[in-house]
Design an enzyme around this catalytic site. Structure first.
Site, PDB file in Angstrom:
ATOM      1  N   SER A   1       3.401  -7.943  -2.599  1.00  0.00           N
ATOM      2  CA  SER A   1       3.351  -8.092  -1.269  1.00  0.00           C
ATOM      3  C   SER A   1       2.113  -8.728  -0.335  1.00  0.00           C
ATOM      4  O   SER A   1       1.024  -8.879  -1.227  1.00  0.00           O
ATOM      5  CB  SER A   1       3.512  -6.756  -0.504  1.00  0.00           C
ATOM      6  OG  SER A   1       3.412  -6.698   0.802  1.00  0.00           O
ATOM      7  N   HIS A   2       2.270  -9.042   0.603  1.00  0.00           N
ATOM      8  CA  HIS A   2       1.053  -9.563   1.314  1.00  0.00           C
ATOM      9  C   HIS A   2      -0.019  -8.365   1.595  1.00  0.00           C
ATOM     10  O   HIS A   2      -1.057  -8.736   1.533  1.00  0.00           O
ATOM     11  CB  HIS A   2       1.308 -10.213   2.667  1.00  0.00           C
ATOM     12  CG  HIS A   2       1.620 -11.677   2.666  1.00  0.00           C
ATOM     13  ND1 HIS A   2       2.799 -12.160   1.887  1.00  0.00           N
ATOM     14  CD2 HIS A   2       1.110 -12.707   3.287  1.00  0.00           C
ATOM     15  CE1 HIS A   2       2.874 -13.222   2.051  1.00  0.00           C
ATOM     16  NE2 HIS A   2       1.953 -13.776   3.253  1.00  0.00           N
ATOM     17  N   SER A   3       0.534  -7.235   1.529  1.00  0.00           N
ATOM     18  CA  SER A   3      -0.059  -5.937   1.614  1.00  0.00           C
ATOM     19  C   SER A   3      -0.216  -5.051   0.406  1.00  0.00           C
ATOM     20  O   SER A   3       0.872  -4.897  -0.108  1.00  0.00           O
ATOM     21  CB  SER A   3       0.314  -5.265   2.957  1.00  0.00           C
ATOM     22  OG  SER A   3      -0.015  -3.798   2.731  1.00  0.00           O
TER      23      SER A   3
END
Lengths: 212, 126
Positions: B8-10
């Site tokens: 994920s981007h996070s």
């Protein structure tokens, strides 16, 4: 064009991307996630550091190292895209110590193919392909006409710049901007803009090279 | 057992999806969450994705699931580079795909079935 020429190009890219970092990020803030300038700056700063430690012996190896550095350091979508573009260029240039304009045009074409394959974008999707594709076409034509490298690369840079401006009227079909649908129209694509800057850097280095 | 890499981007989001797969699968598959760019902001760090693939590889294959943008492109490029047919990027939504893949992998299914479960997870919600 030798390894020093291509090292000078990457150095100029790093300088320009740093200088235009906030401009690229502002463009990205309008239709993307506002990190394009910061990400590319981190990537090209990484290239500068990598080359300070070790400059590979050939243009091909130099561009391959630069590409791998971008893939590893950028952190955004432009990392894999520009990274594989430079790596494929490096691969296309092989072990040659000096590169002619025709080889450079072929290498840039492989960069375009790499970007299209990885990102799945075509001309008109409002991406870096819209700057890179006309630049490749202009360079191919210039090679066929047999004009000097600095003039040929100047035409390629102009074509990329026009291509980037042409993205303003396009609707994005790839990336974060595509979620905006018709609302993406009216904004210049940050990826096409950075491609135009990178090709303008190539022209500037070629002009300086011809003068020296 | 097939391993899963969740990109994920996070990192927080990837970790939470990994927790969810553990909570929802009777026998959880090996899962490695990855997220954030090399400076720790939102984005993707290819080196960490590469390490994660190694970390969950039990010899039965690894499925990568990515959220969007750089996560997908990084995963696609890594799979190409590795050129190993036992490392596959699933064309699936991150949360639904991860849960479906984890359930299937936990049941001892082979790689192709785990990928198929993830890719079918996008359909039929309503």
């Amino acid at each position: 064009m030798d390894t020093r020429f291509f090292a000078a190009w990457l150095e100029e890219c790093a300088r320009v991307v740093h200088e235009q970092r906030d401009y690229l990020t502002r463009l990205d803030a309008a239709i993307g996630d506002a990190d394009h300038g910061t990400n590319l700056d981190r990537g090209f700063t990484g290239i500068r550091q990598a080359l300070a430690e070790h400059t590979p012996p050939t243009p091909g190896a130099l561009l391959a190292l630069a590409g791998t550095t971008l893939v590893r350091k950028v952190g955004g979508a432009s990392g894999p895209l520009y990274g594989s573009a430079l790596r494929q260029m490096g691969k296309a240039l092989g072990d040659a110590e000096t590169i002619g304009l025709a080889e450079l045009a072929d290498a840039l074409e492989t960069a375009l193919q790499a970007v299209r394959r990885l990102g799945g974008a075509e001309v008109g999707d409002k991406t870096m392909v819209d700057a890179l594709s006309p630049a490749c076409a202009a360079l191919r034509l210039a090679v066929a006409e047999g004009i000097k490298p600095q003039e040929a690369l100047s035409r390629a840079a102009d074509a990329a710049d026009q291509g980037a401006k042409d993205t303003i009227s396009m609707q994005a079909r790839k990336g974060r901007a595509s979620y905006l649908g018709p609302r993406s129209i009216g904004h210049q694509d940050p990826g096409a803009t950075s491609t135009a800057l990178i090709l303008a850097a190539l022209r500037d280095v070629a002009v300086a090279w011809a003068e020296s | 057992m097939v391993g899963l890499v969740l990109i994920s981007h996070s990192l927080t989001l990837a970790r939470e999806v990994a927790e969810l797969t553990r909570a929802l699968a009777p026998v959880p598959a090996p899962v490695a969450p990855v997220g954030g760019n090399p400076d720790g902001g939102y984005g993707t760090d290819p080196d960490r994705v590469r390490e994660a693939v190694r970390a969950v590889d039990r010899g039965d294959g690894v499925v990568l699931l990515a959220d969007l943008g750089s996560s997908v492109l990084t995963a696609k490029l890594l799979v190409e580079e590795l050129g190993d047919p036992s490392v596959v990027l699933a064309d699936a939504p991150l949360v639904e795909g991860a849960v479906a893949a984890s359930v299937m992998a936990g049941a001892g299914a082979p790689l192709a079935e785990v990928v198929a479960a993830a890719e079918q997870a996008r359909a039929g919600k309503l």
